[in-house]
Design a protein around this motif. Structure first.
Motif: not given
Length: 104
Positions: A1-29
């Motif tokens: 299983x391929x995973x996203x390479x997070x090593x090239x992303x700044x920590x602030x963007x990692x947090x933003x992306x993680x938070x975005x996916x979490x919140x989007x899950x509430x849209x019945x996803x």
């Protein structure tokens, strides 16, 4: 299983992306919660400590819990509907997309 390479992303963007996916899950996803838990699990639990990691860990844990709850609910619905469909009669017919033939 391929995973996203997070090593090239700044920590602030990692947090933003993680938070975005979490919140989007509430849209019945709830699939997004599963993706979030998988993609960010190494970042949350294995990576060397950094400032945003505590928040990422929290979102990963809640995403995993949400995905498990949704999976259990969906599995329960599938089992109940498949085993009780004939007993529910007309109501089951009205919520079925394909009505099996031969079942009274």
């Amino acid at each position: 299983m391929a995973t996203m390479d997070l090593s090239k992303i700044p920590n602030e963007k990692k947090l933003h992306l993680c938070k975005w996916y979490f919140r989007a899950g509430f849209a019945l996803l709830p699939f997004l919660w599963a993706v979030n838990a998988v993609w960010f699990s190494k970042e949350a639990f294995i990576a060397p400590p950094y400032e945003e990691q505590k928040q990422i860990k929290r979102y990963v844990i809640f995403s995993a819990i949400g995905a498990v709850i949704w999976t259990a609910a969906l599995l329960a619905w599938i089992i109940i509907f498949q085993t009780q469909r004939a007993a529910w009669g007309e109501f089951a017919d009205s919520i079925s997309y394909i009505i099996p033939t031969g079942i009274p």
